[in-house]
Design a protein around this motif. Structure first.
Motif, PDB file in Angstrom:
ATOM      1  N   ALA A  13      20.623  -9.537  11.507  1.00 53.60           N
ATOM      2  CA  ALA A  13      21.868 -10.028  11.928  1.00 53.60           C
ATOM      3  C   ALA A  13      22.866  -9.223  12.261  1.00 53.60           C
ATOM      4  O   ALA A  13      23.065  -7.957  11.837  1.00 53.60           O
ATOM      5  N   PRO A  14      23.822  -9.679  13.081  1.00 50.44           N
ATOM      6  CA  PRO A  14      23.833 -11.090  14.061  1.00 50.44           C
ATOM      7  C   PRO A  14      22.783 -10.921  15.086  1.00 50.44           C
ATOM      8  O   PRO A  14      22.459  -9.801  15.268  1.00 50.44           O
ATOM      9  N   PRO A  15      22.546 -12.479  15.534  1.00 55.62           N
ATOM     10  CA  PRO A  15      22.918 -13.486  14.982  1.00 55.62           C
ATOM     11  C   PRO A  15      22.401 -13.841  13.700  1.00 55.62           C
ATOM     12  O   PRO A  15      21.127 -13.399  13.578  1.00 55.62           O
ATOM     13  N   PHE A  16      23.155 -14.486  13.093  1.00 61.58           N
ATOM     14  CA  PHE A  16      22.517 -14.826  11.597  1.00 61.58           C
ATOM     15  C   PHE A  16      21.618 -16.152  11.944  1.00 61.58           C
ATOM     16  O   PHE A  16      21.647 -16.958  12.657  1.00 61.58           O
ATOM     17  N   PRO A  17      20.701 -16.276  10.967  1.00 60.86           N
ATOM     18  CA  PRO A  17      20.023 -17.398  10.972  1.00 60.86           C
ATOM     19  C   PRO A  17      20.516 -18.695  10.657  1.00 60.86           C
ATOM     20  O   PRO A  17      21.776 -18.380  10.118  1.00 60.86           O
ATOM     21  N   ALA A  96      15.491 -18.465  13.290  1.00 59.15           N
ATOM     22  CA  ALA A  96      15.998 -17.091  13.415  1.00 59.15           C
ATOM     23  C   ALA A  96      16.169 -16.692  14.826  1.00 59.15           C
ATOM     24  O   ALA A  96      15.211 -16.916  15.375  1.00 59.15           O
ATOM     25  N   LEU A  97      17.233 -16.636  15.385  1.00 59.91           N
ATOM     26  CA  LEU A  97      17.408 -16.091  16.836  1.00 59.91           C
ATOM     27  C   LEU A  97      17.260 -14.576  16.980  1.00 59.91           C
ATOM     28  O   LEU A  97      16.749 -14.241  18.117  1.00 59.91           O
ATOM     29  N   GLY A  98      17.317 -13.913  16.023  1.00 60.38           N
ATOM     30  CA  GLY A  98      17.202 -12.507  16.323  1.00 60.38           C
ATOM     31  C   GLY A  98      15.800 -11.952  15.879  1.00 60.38           C
ATOM     32  O   GLY A  98      14.990 -12.837  15.502  1.00 60.38           O
ATOM     33  N   PHE A 110      13.351  -2.434  10.343  1.00 58.82           N
ATOM     34  CA  PHE A 110      12.507  -2.611  11.346  1.00 58.82           C
ATOM     35  C   PHE A 110      13.634  -2.667  12.859  1.00 58.82           C
ATOM     36  O   PHE A 110      13.241  -1.961  13.671  1.00 58.82           O
ATOM     37  N   ALA A 111      14.955  -2.825  12.670  1.00 58.87           N
ATOM     38  CA  ALA A 111      15.715  -3.327  13.831  1.00 58.87           C
ATOM     39  C   ALA A 111      16.104  -1.945  14.564  1.00 58.87           C
ATOM     40  O   ALA A 111      16.234  -0.971  13.841  1.00 58.87           O
ATOM     41  N   ASP A 112      15.849  -1.985  15.669  1.00 61.87           N
ATOM     42  CA  ASP A 112      16.432  -0.795  16.544  1.00 61.87           C
ATOM     43  C   ASP A 112      17.863  -0.738  16.647  1.00 61.87           C
ATOM     44  O   ASP A 112      18.464  -1.691  17.372  1.00 61.87           O
ATOM     45  N   ARG A 113      18.543  -0.109  15.783  1.00 67.95           N
ATOM     46  CA  ARG A 113      20.056  -0.048  15.730  1.00 67.95           C
ATOM     47  C   ARG A 113      20.894   0.203  17.093  1.00 67.95           C
ATOM     48  O   ARG A 113      21.780  -0.667  17.429  1.00 67.95           O
ATOM     49  N   ASP A 114      20.288   0.963  17.672  1.00 70.30           N
ATOM     50  CA  ASP A 114      20.953   1.217  19.070  1.00 70.30           C
ATOM     51  C   ASP A 114      20.900   0.046  19.966  1.00 70.30           C
ATOM     52  O   ASP A 114      21.839  -0.394  20.697  1.00 70.30           O
ATOM     53  N   ARG A 115      19.642  -0.455  19.973  1.00 66.83           N
ATOM     54  CA  ARG A 115      19.218  -1.673  21.050  1.00 66.83           C
ATOM     55  C   ARG A 115      20.261  -2.582  20.592  1.00 66.83           C
ATOM     56  O   ARG A 115      20.873  -3.544  21.257  1.00 66.83           O
ATOM     57  N   HIS A 116      20.289  -3.065  19.322  1.00 70.22           N
ATOM     58  CA  HIS A 116      20.847  -4.356  18.701  1.00 70.22           C
ATOM     59  C   HIS A 116      22.437  -4.003  18.889  1.00 70.22           C
ATOM     60  O   HIS A 116      22.969  -5.051  19.286  1.00 70.22           O
ATOM     61  N   PRO A 124      23.008  -3.606  13.344  1.00 73.98           N
ATOM     62  CA  PRO A 124      22.338  -4.865  12.766  1.00 73.98           C
ATOM     63  C   PRO A 124      22.519  -4.347  11.098  1.00 73.98           C
ATOM     64  O   PRO A 124      22.398  -3.629  10.419  1.00 73.98           O
ATOM     65  N   TYR A 125      22.591  -5.591  10.372  1.00 75.48           N
ATOM     66  CA  TYR A 125      22.390  -5.939   9.013  1.00 75.48           C
ATOM     67  C   TYR A 125      21.154  -6.551   8.957  1.00 75.48           C
ATOM     68  O   TYR A 125      20.894  -7.565   9.442  1.00 75.48           O
TER      69      TYR A 125
END
Length: 292
Positions: A13-17, A96-98, A110-116, A124-125
């Motif tokens: 997130a974001p976007p939040f669920p 969940a949109l993200g 797991f989130a790719d911080r730079d892409r997010h 991302p959080y």
């Protein structure tokens, strides 16, 4: 009885669920949870009384009073066996949109911080929800789930904002990032660390300084920060410096070297390299692109 624990569902997130609907179901002995596949949304179950026997693909759970179960949108869910006693539970459907995934509890995210960050303008959080967990507080008749039900009964368009707020509070209460294995308030320690870094980001900061000022061992600060926002204190410090540098480049005419110095970088080449690695563009090009 099955014990809480095991896989963790990760949502970036974001976007939040976002909340879609909720309700309460009451089963008598012999009733069973419906079998269905590819629901297309998450199904969060909060059991208040009795016990549900639910399966998802090759996993089985005995979900008793005070337990939560999060069924995934792309899996097949089914009843393992009918209820043996009167059972009541609240169910909450959300989407969940993200990015989302499921992994062992030890996984860091797991989130790719730079892409997010490039897509949403902020790192991302990662929300961490136990697939099978324990509901904080009393299991029935209280909390965000109960208030969501009352709002759902009103069916007023003006309640949409309040429903989403209560839903996010429910997720917050379940988020494993707020809990520390030692029982200490990880979120509180992380927030104190964040506030101190934001107030002193332009100064020379080290792990020893943070430990001395916040009265916790640096390793403990790191554990709390990693659990709550996925960054070590030093990584968070660099994020703050780079974000402040971006603002100064847009709002002032100070040179690139001066901007780097103002936010705490000791030399201009290192500042420019880290800025480019973080945002995909040099500080000078960034300013030129946005100051036309």
């Amino acid at each position: 009885m099955t014990q809480p624990g095991g896989p963790v569902v990760y949502l970036a997130a974001p976007p939040f669920p976002y909340f879609t609907e909720c309700g309460r179901s009451v089963y008598v002995p012999g009733d069973a949870h419906p079998s269905r596949g590819d629901l297309g949304m998450f199904d969060l179950i909060l059991v208040e009384r009795g016990m549900l026997f639910v399966g998802e693909e090759d996993r089985h759970w005995e979900v008793g009073a005070g337990n939560t179960l999060l069924l995934l949108p792309d899996r097949y869910h089914y009843s393992v066996r009918p209820c043996e006693e009167k059972t009541s539970f609240t169910w909450v459907h959300f989407r969940a949109l993200g990015e989302w995934g499921i992994a062992d509890e030890a996984e860091p995210g797991f989130a790719d911080r730079d892409r997010h960050a490039a897509q949403f303008g902020t790192p991302p959080y990662t929300i961490r929800l136990p697939q099978f967990g324990t509901l904080p507080g009393a299991p029935g008749g209280s909390g965000e789930g109960e208030r969501l039900l009352r709002l759902e009964e009103r069916s007023l368009s003006g309640a949409v904002w309040e429903r989403q707020r209560l839903f996010e509070e429910l997720l917050r209460s379940l988020d494993l990032r707020r809990r520390d294995p030692s029982g200490s308030p990880a979120e509180s320690v992380a927030e104190r660390t964040e506030r101190y870094i934001r107030a002193h980001y332009a100064e020379p900061l080290t792990g020893a300084i943070l430990s001395n000022e916040l009265h916790f061992h640096y390793n403990y600060l790191t554990r709390c920060m990693k659990r709550v926002n996925g960054l070590t204190p030093m990584e968070y410090l660099e994020e703050c410096r780079l974000e402040q540098a971006r603002l100064l480049l847009l709002r002032t005419e100070a040179s690139v070297a001066s901007v780097g110095e103002k936010v705490g970088f000791e030399n201009a080449p290192y500042f420019s390299r880290r800025f480019a690695e973080r945002f995909g563009i040099s500080p000078l090009r960034f300013r030129q692109r946005h100051m036309r």
